[in-house]
Design a protein around this motif. Structure first.
Motif, mmCIF file in Angstrom:
data_model
loop_
_atom_site.group_PDB
_atom_site.id
_atom_site.type_symbol
_atom_site.label_atom_id
_atom_site.label_comp_id
_atom_site.label_asym_id
_atom_site.label_seq_id
_atom_site.Cartn_x
_atom_site.Cartn_y
_atom_site.Cartn_z
ATOM 1 N N ASP A 14 0.833 -1.203 0.000
ATOM 2 C CA ASP A 14 0.000 0.000 0.000
ATOM 3 C C ASP A 14 0.868 1.254 0.000
ATOM 4 O OD1 ASP A 14 0.785 -0.740 2.598
ATOM 5 O OD2 ASP A 14 -1.021 0.033 3.535
ATOM 6 N N LEU A 15 1.972 1.233 0.734
ATOM 7 C CA LEU A 15 2.867 2.392 0.751
ATOM 8 C C LEU A 15 3.609 2.509 -0.584
ATOM 9 C CD1 LEU A 15 4.250 4.337 3.312
ATOM 10 C CD2 LEU A 15 6.113 3.356 2.014
ATOM 11 N N LEU A 16 4.057 1.379 -1.124
ATOM 12 C CA LEU A 16 4.718 1.397 -2.432
ATOM 13 C C LEU A 16 3.775 1.973 -3.485
ATOM 14 C CD1 LEU A 16 7.150 0.599 -4.253
ATOM 15 C CD2 LEU A 16 6.000 -1.601 -4.581
ATOM 16 N N GLU A 17 2.535 1.533 -3.440
ATOM 17 C CA GLU A 17 1.547 2.021 -4.404
ATOM 18 C C GLU A 17 1.313 3.524 -4.253
ATOM 19 O OE1 GLU A 17 -2.196 -0.140 -6.370
ATOM 20 O OE2 GLU A 17 -2.315 0.083 -4.199
ATOM 21 N N SER A 18 1.360 4.023 -3.011
ATOM 22 C CA SER A 18 1.163 5.460 -2.798
ATOM 23 C C SER A 18 2.302 6.269 -3.414
ATOM 24 C CB SER A 18 1.031 5.776 -1.306
ATOM 25 O OG SER A 18 2.283 5.725 -0.639
ATOM 26 N N MET A 19 3.471 5.661 -3.555
ATOM 27 C CA MET A 19 4.619 6.367 -4.125
ATOM 28 C C MET A 19 4.459 6.637 -5.619
ATOM 29 S SD MET A 19 7.891 4.711 -2.222
ATOM 30 C CE MET A 19 8.373 5.320 -0.616
ATOM 31 N N VAL A 20 3.610 5.881 -6.276
ATOM 32 C CA VAL A 20 3.425 6.087 -7.714
ATOM 33 C C VAL A 20 2.202 6.949 -8.024
ATOM 34 C CG1 VAL A 20 4.583 3.911 -8.244
ATOM 35 C CG2 VAL A 20 2.107 3.945 -8.107
ATOM 36 N N LYS A 21 1.440 7.319 -6.999
ATOM 37 C CA LYS A 21 0.274 8.184 -7.210
ATOM 38 C C LYS A 21 0.733 9.637 -7.256
ATOM 39 C CE LYS A 21 -3.144 5.202 -5.118
ATOM 40 N NZ LYS A 21 -4.064 4.991 -4.001
ATOM 41 N N PRO A 22 0.360 10.364 -8.295
ATOM 42 C CA PRO A 22 0.759 11.769 -8.418
ATOM 43 C C PRO A 22 0.280 12.596 -7.230
ATOM 44 C CG PRO A 22 -0.201 10.963 -10.468
ATOM 45 C CD PRO A 22 -0.420 9.895 -9.438
ATOM 46 N N GLY A 23 1.171 13.439 -6.719
ATOM 47 C CA GLY A 23 0.827 14.362 -5.657
ATOM 48 C C GLY A 23 0.916 13.801 -4.246
ATOM 49 N N VAL A 24 1.174 12.507 -4.096
ATOM 50 C CA VAL A 24 1.252 11.920 -2.753
ATOM 51 C C VAL A 24 2.668 12.062 -2.197
ATOM 52 C CG1 VAL A 24 0.977 9.814 -1.379
ATOM 53 C CG2 VAL A 24 -0.640 10.314 -3.234
ATOM 54 N N TRP A 25 3.649 11.707 -2.982
ATOM 55 C CA TRP A 25 5.055 11.789 -2.566
ATOM 56 C C TRP A 25 5.802 12.733 -3.509
ATOM 57 C CZ3 TRP A 25 7.669 8.874 1.257
ATOM 58 C CH2 TRP A 25 6.899 7.908 1.896
ATOM 59 N N LYS A 26 6.766 13.462 -2.953
ATOM 60 C CA LYS A 26 7.683 14.228 -3.800
ATOM 61 C C LYS A 26 8.691 13.246 -4.372
ATOM 62 C CE LYS A 26 7.524 18.628 -1.347
ATOM 63 N NZ LYS A 26 8.322 19.638 -0.625
ATOM 64 N N GLU A 27 8.979 13.392 -5.649
ATOM 65 C CA GLU A 27 9.954 12.495 -6.293
ATOM 66 C C GLU A 27 11.291 12.538 -5.566
ATOM 67 O OE1 GLU A 27 9.518 10.246 -8.832
ATOM 68 O OE2 GLU A 27 7.406 10.776 -8.600
ATOM 69 N N SER A 28 11.674 13.724 -5.092
ATOM 70 C CA SER A 28 12.952 13.859 -4.394
ATOM 71 C C SER A 28 12.971 13.044 -3.097
ATOM 72 C CB SER A 28 13.257 15.329 -4.094
ATOM 73 O OG SER A 28 12.261 15.892 -3.254
ATOM 74 N N HIS A 29 11.817 12.916 -2.444
ATOM 75 C CA HIS A 29 11.744 12.125 -1.212
ATOM 76 C C HIS A 29 11.876 10.639 -1.517
ATOM 77 C CE1 HIS A 29 9.432 15.517 1.065
ATOM 78 N NE2 HIS A 29 10.664 15.852 0.731
ATOM 79 N N VAL A 30 11.188 10.183 -2.562
ATOM 80 C CA VAL A 30 11.277 8.781 -2.958
ATOM 81 C C VAL A 30 12.725 8.446 -3.333
ATOM 82 C CG1 VAL A 30 10.537 7.038 -4.639
ATOM 83 C CG2 VAL A 30 8.874 8.683 -3.714
#
Length: 133
Positions: A14-30
């Motif tokens: 579920d957390l991995l999936e949230s990383m690919v959703k736009p606007g949830v994670w900053k790319e720099s954080h991932v």
């Protein structure tokens, strides 16, 4: 030479999936999580190959693939923190779903209660206190 332990983010799909959703994670954080720590992703569903594809389809995850360990679950256990929060939110007991020390922590810290300002103290915070954990 001594082996130095490595700190990694352990999470579910579920957390991995949230990383690919736009606007949830900053790319720099991932990118930083992957480069500095890495991830161990516990796969609870019956289709571990799906998650290989999720990683491949996301540019940042794909570039950091060497820092992602996908671990298929051998014994079925789909209990997650999200499910525990949902049970608590509806006033149901989670007594046999998680170890007693976890229940003690939840109770001691009031993790199912709303904060004084009536804002949720945690994501998916329940609206009522369960009568018995």
């Amino acid at each position: 030479t001594a082996v130095c332990p490595r700190v990694m983010l352990v999470c579910g799909t579920d957390l991995l999936e949230s990383m690919v959703k736009p606007g949830v994670w900053k790319e720099s954080h991932v990118k930083r999580i992957l480069e500095e720590f890495g991830m161990v992703v516990l796969i609870r569903d019956k289709h571990p190959e799906r998650w290989e594809q999720v990683v491949s389809d996301h540019p940042t995850l794909d570039r950091g693939r060497q820092h992602i360990v996908l671990v298929p679950q051998r014994i079925r256990n789909d209990i997650s923190s999200s499910k525990l929060r949902a049970e608590l939110a509806s006033g149901r007991s989670v007594r046999y779903l998680t170890p007693d020390p976890v229940l003690d922590y939840i109770h001691t810290h009031g993790l199912w209660q709303r904060s004084i300002s009536d804002q949720p103290a945690r994501a998916q915070t329940p609206t009522k206190t369960p009568s018995r954990l």
